[in-house]
Design a protein around this motif. Structure first.
Motif, PDB file in Angstrom:
ATOM      1  N   ASP A   1       0.806  -1.216   0.000  1.00  0.00           N
ATOM      2  CA  ASP A   1       0.000   0.000   0.000  1.00  0.00           C
ATOM      3  C   ASP A   1       0.842   1.270   0.000  1.00  0.00           C
ATOM      4  O   ASP A   1       0.290   2.373   0.007  1.00  0.00           O
ATOM      5  CB  ASP A   1      -0.914   0.022   1.238  1.00  0.00           C
ATOM      6  CG  ASP A   1      -1.943  -1.102   1.217  1.00  0.00           C
ATOM      7  OD1 ASP A   1      -2.332  -1.517   0.118  1.00  0.00           O
ATOM      8  OD2 ASP A   1      -2.347  -1.557   2.304  1.00  0.00           O
ATOM      9  N   CYS A   2       2.167   1.124  -0.014  1.00  0.00           N
ATOM     10  CA  CYS A   2       3.029   2.301   0.064  1.00  0.00           C
ATOM     11  C   CYS A   2       3.159   3.038  -1.260  1.00  0.00           C
ATOM     12  O   CYS A   2       3.487   4.225  -1.287  1.00  0.00           O
ATOM     13  CB  CYS A   2       4.426   1.894   0.551  1.00  0.00           C
ATOM     14  SG  CYS A   2       4.540   1.774   2.345  1.00  0.00           S
ATOM     15  N   ALA A   3       2.936   2.344  -2.365  1.00  0.00           N
ATOM     16  CA  ALA A   3       3.117   2.980  -3.662  1.00  0.00           C
ATOM     17  C   ALA A   3       2.176   2.363  -4.687  1.00  0.00           C
ATOM     18  O   ALA A   3       1.788   1.200  -4.567  1.00  0.00           O
ATOM     19  CB  ALA A   3       4.569   2.850  -4.136  1.00  0.00           C
ATOM     20  N   ARG A   4       1.834   3.172  -5.672  1.00  0.00           N
ATOM     21  CA  ARG A   4       1.038   2.692  -6.798  1.00  0.00           C
ATOM     22  C   ARG A   4       1.953   2.560  -8.006  1.00  0.00           C
ATOM     23  O   ARG A   4       2.745   3.458  -8.287  1.00  0.00           O
ATOM     24  CB  ARG A   4      -0.100   3.669  -7.102  1.00  0.00           C
ATOM     25  CG  ARG A   4      -1.050   3.201  -8.189  1.00  0.00           C
ATOM     26  CD  ARG A   4      -2.181   4.203  -8.343  1.00  0.00           C
ATOM     27  NE  ARG A   4      -1.681   5.494  -8.780  1.00  0.00           N
ATOM     28  CZ  ARG A   4      -1.477   5.809 -10.053  1.00  0.00           C
ATOM     29  NH1 ARG A   4      -1.694   4.931 -11.008  1.00  0.00           N
ATOM     30  NH2 ARG A   4      -1.014   7.002 -10.372  1.00  0.00           N
ATOM     31  N   MET A   5       1.861   1.457  -8.718  1.00  0.00           N
ATOM     32  CA  MET A   5       2.723   1.210  -9.865  1.00  0.00           C
ATOM     33  C   MET A   5       2.005   1.564 -11.156  1.00  0.00           C
ATOM     34  O   MET A   5       0.850   1.212 -11.347  1.00  0.00           O
ATOM     35  CB  MET A   5       3.172  -0.253  -9.895  1.00  0.00           C
ATOM     36  CG  MET A   5       4.191  -0.554 -10.991  1.00  0.00           C
ATOM     37  SD  MET A   5       4.944  -2.177 -10.770  1.00  0.00           S
ATOM     38  CE  MET A   5       3.494  -3.238 -10.897  1.00  0.00           C
ATOM     39  N   GLU A   6       2.704   2.264 -12.044  1.00  0.00           N
ATOM     40  CA  GLU A   6       2.140   2.659 -13.323  1.00  0.00           C
ATOM     41  C   GLU A   6       3.105   2.273 -14.439  1.00  0.00           C
ATOM     42  O   GLU A   6       4.252   2.713 -14.466  1.00  0.00           O
ATOM     43  CB  GLU A   6       1.884   4.169 -13.356  1.00  0.00           C
ATOM     44  CG  GLU A   6       1.317   4.681 -14.663  1.00  0.00           C
ATOM     45  CD  GLU A   6       0.998   6.163 -14.608  1.00  0.00           C
ATOM     46  OE1 GLU A   6       0.960   6.799 -15.678  1.00  0.00           O
ATOM     47  OE2 GLU A   6       0.801   6.690 -13.497  1.00  0.00           O
ATOM     48  N   MET A   7       2.651   1.406 -15.347  1.00  0.00           N
ATOM     49  CA  MET A   7       3.484   1.003 -16.477  1.00  0.00           C
ATOM     50  C   MET A   7       3.489   2.107 -17.524  1.00  0.00           C
ATOM     51  O   MET A   7       2.435   2.603 -17.939  1.00  0.00           O
ATOM     52  CB  MET A   7       2.944  -0.290 -17.099  1.00  0.00           C
ATOM     53  CG  MET A   7       3.703  -0.738 -18.335  1.00  0.00           C
ATOM     54  SD  MET A   7       5.444  -1.105 -18.018  1.00  0.00           S
ATOM     55  CE  MET A   7       5.284  -2.641 -17.121  1.00  0.00           C
ATOM     56  N   LEU A   8       4.677   2.517 -17.945  1.00  0.00           N
ATOM     57  CA  LEU A   8       4.822   3.586 -18.921  1.00  0.00           C
ATOM     58  C   LEU A   8       5.228   3.069 -20.298  1.00  0.00           C
ATOM     59  O   LEU A   8       4.834   3.632 -21.315  1.00  0.00           O
ATOM     60  CB  LEU A   8       5.854   4.611 -18.442  1.00  0.00           C
ATOM     61  CG  LEU A   8       5.550   5.271 -17.093  1.00  0.00           C
ATOM     62  CD1 LEU A   8       6.685   6.208 -16.700  1.00  0.00           C
ATOM     63  CD2 LEU A   8       4.229   6.016 -17.136  1.00  0.00           C
ATOM     64  N   ARG A   9       6.013   2.012 -20.333  1.00  0.00           N
ATOM     65  CA  ARG A   9       6.429   1.476 -21.637  1.00  0.00           C
ATOM     66  C   ARG A   9       6.935   0.064 -21.456  1.00  0.00           C
ATOM     67  O   ARG A   9       7.618  -0.249 -20.483  1.00  0.00           O
ATOM     68  CB  ARG A   9       7.516   2.357 -22.264  1.00  0.00           C
ATOM     69  CG  ARG A   9       7.893   1.934 -23.687  1.00  0.00           C
ATOM     70  CD  ARG A   9       8.675   3.006 -24.398  1.00  0.00           C
ATOM     71  NE  ARG A   9      10.006   3.250 -23.861  1.00  0.00           N
ATOM     72  CZ  ARG A   9      10.361   4.308 -23.167  1.00  0.00           C
ATOM     73  NH1 ARG A   9       9.473   5.247 -22.871  1.00  0.00           N
ATOM     74  NH2 ARG A   9      11.597   4.461 -22.736  1.00  0.00           N
ATOM     75  N   ALA A  10       6.607  -0.785 -22.405  1.00  0.00           N
ATOM     76  CA  ALA A  10       7.162  -2.134 -22.474  1.00  0.00           C
ATOM     77  C   ALA A  10       7.476  -2.387 -23.937  1.00  0.00           C
ATOM     78  O   ALA A  10       6.586  -2.330 -24.783  1.00  0.00           O
ATOM     79  CB  ALA A  10       6.185  -3.176 -21.942  1.00  0.00           C
ATOM     80  N   ALA A  11       8.724  -2.621 -24.237  1.00  0.00           N
ATOM     81  CA  ALA A  11       9.112  -2.681 -25.647  1.00  0.00           C
ATOM     82  C   ALA A  11      10.360  -3.520 -25.829  1.00  0.00           C
ATOM     83  O   ALA A  11      11.104  -3.790 -24.886  1.00  0.00           O
ATOM     84  CB  ALA A  11       9.375  -1.269 -26.182  1.00  0.00           C
ATOM     85  N   THR A  12      10.574  -3.923 -27.082  1.00  0.00           N
ATOM     86  CA  THR A  12      11.879  -4.426 -27.459  1.00  0.00           C
ATOM     87  C   THR A  12      12.766  -3.228 -27.706  1.00  0.00           C
ATOM     88  O   THR A  12      12.288  -2.130 -27.996  1.00  0.00           O
ATOM     89  CB  THR A  12      11.798  -5.270 -28.745  1.00  0.00           C
ATOM     90  OG1 THR A  12      11.174  -4.480 -29.772  1.00  0.00           O
ATOM     91  CG2 THR A  12      10.982  -6.530 -28.516  1.00  0.00           C
ATOM     92  N   THR A  13      14.073  -3.396 -27.528  1.00  0.00           N
ATOM     93  CA  THR A  13      14.991  -2.307 -27.826  1.00  0.00           C
ATOM     94  C   THR A  13      15.093  -2.139 -29.325  1.00  0.00           C
ATOM     95  O   THR A  13      14.664  -2.985 -30.105  1.00  0.00           O
ATOM     96  CB  THR A  13      16.387  -2.589 -27.244  1.00  0.00           C
ATOM     97  OG1 THR A  13      16.868  -3.827 -27.778  1.00  0.00           O
ATOM     98  CG2 THR A  13      16.320  -2.690 -25.731  1.00  0.00           C
ATOM     99  N   GLU A  14      15.677  -1.018 -29.758  1.00  0.00           N
ATOM    100  CA  GLU A  14      15.690  -0.684 -31.179  1.00  0.00           C
ATOM    101  C   GLU A  14      16.349  -1.762 -32.020  1.00  0.00           C
ATOM    102  O   GLU A  14      15.966  -2.010 -33.154  1.00  0.00           O
ATOM    103  CB  GLU A  14      16.400   0.655 -31.390  1.00  0.00           C
ATOM    104  CG  GLU A  14      15.615   1.840 -30.837  1.00  0.00           C
ATOM    105  CD  GLU A  14      16.299   3.145 -31.147  1.00  0.00           C
ATOM    106  OE1 GLU A  14      17.363   3.090 -31.821  1.00  0.00           O
ATOM    107  OE2 GLU A  14      15.795   4.195 -30.734  1.00  0.00           O
TER     108      GLU A  14
END
Length: 251
Positions: free
Chosen positions: A155-168
């Motif tokens: 309960d100490c933090a909320r997680m937010e996914m910003l990006r999931a990708a293969t590298t260039e």
């Protein structure tokens, strides 16, 4: 290679560094180097801000009940040391080492458990948002990593996914975000709402507080999402301009 970018948004009182940064909205901390083994972690961080902000940040690192990167909610008995490497009126460089105990947890150690060795970490701390960029070989179990991370932060933090990708090097097209804009869904939604409600008009037709109320998110969360969206779009625009201005190479 795979890349994950996510943010932990800390609740007040759960992380002394986040609390210090929340008191100084213009201050920032970014990692210059971050490494972990099974039982140790060491890193170098570069902080910028006013003299008062840097004093509070330094105090959060030096005088915390336990190491700031530890996800345990209580003192887990770890041995940690932080030293000031450099200090000016508006910058602070800190070197930290941390020797964990079996009850300690951290993002790098959870990543090592589920993603294997050879994981690279980059962090940025602003306000209550602690953004992590992780690059790894693509092996391991990312779902188990995020499940373990969510359990550790509780309960100490909320997680937010910003990006999931293969590298260039591995991605033939796109950036793996799933959106044409290249933004995380939460960032794109925030940006669209800001445009639709006149946040970018001059003069503004809505302030960030009212827009946050409309979207039912904390003001700090909306500000963070808009800033990250603006940063990504601005960098993409400049990169495209440089590509367009580059001389063509004859075949």
């Amino acid at each position: 290679m795979r890349e994950f970018v996510f943010a932990l948004e800390y609740e007040p009182g759960c992380n002394r560094v986040a609390d210090a940064l929340a008191d100084h909205p213009d201050a920032r901390i970014r990692s210059l180097s971050l490494h972990a083994t099974d039982d140790r972690l060491w890193r170098v961080d570069h902080a910028t801000g006013t003299s008062a902000a840097l004093e509070d940040i330094e105090g959060a690192f030096l005088n915390g009940d336990y190491y700031a990167d530890c996800l345990a909610t209580d003192d887990c008995g770890a041995t940690q040391t932080t030293r000031v490497l450099d200090r000016t009126d508006d910058t602070l460089v800190l070197y930290s080492t941390w020797e964990r105990t079996p009850t300690c947890a951290s993002v790098p150690h959870i990543a090592r458990d589920h993603l294997g060795d050879g994981v690279l970490f980059e962090t940025r701390h602003e306000g209550r948002h602690y953004t992590w960029r992780i690059v790894h070989s693509g092996v391991g179990d990312p779902a188990a990593f995020f499940d373990a991370l969510e359990a550790a932060v509780g309960d100490c933090a909320r997680m937010e996914m910003l990006r999931a990708a293969t590298t260039e090097a591995d991605a033939p097209t796109g950036d793996g975000t799933g959106g044409a804009s290249g933004l995380a869904p939460e960032q794109e939604a925030a940006l669209r709402a800001a445009v639709e409600h006149g946040y970018y008009e001059s003069p503004r037709e809505v302030d960030v507080g009212d827009l946050a109320d409309h979207l039912d998110v904390p003001r700090s969360t909306l500000t963070y999402r808009l800033r990250r969206a603006e940063e990504r779009l601005a960098k993409g625009y400049v990169a495209d301009e440089r590509f367009a201005d580059a001389p063509s190479t004859p075949l």
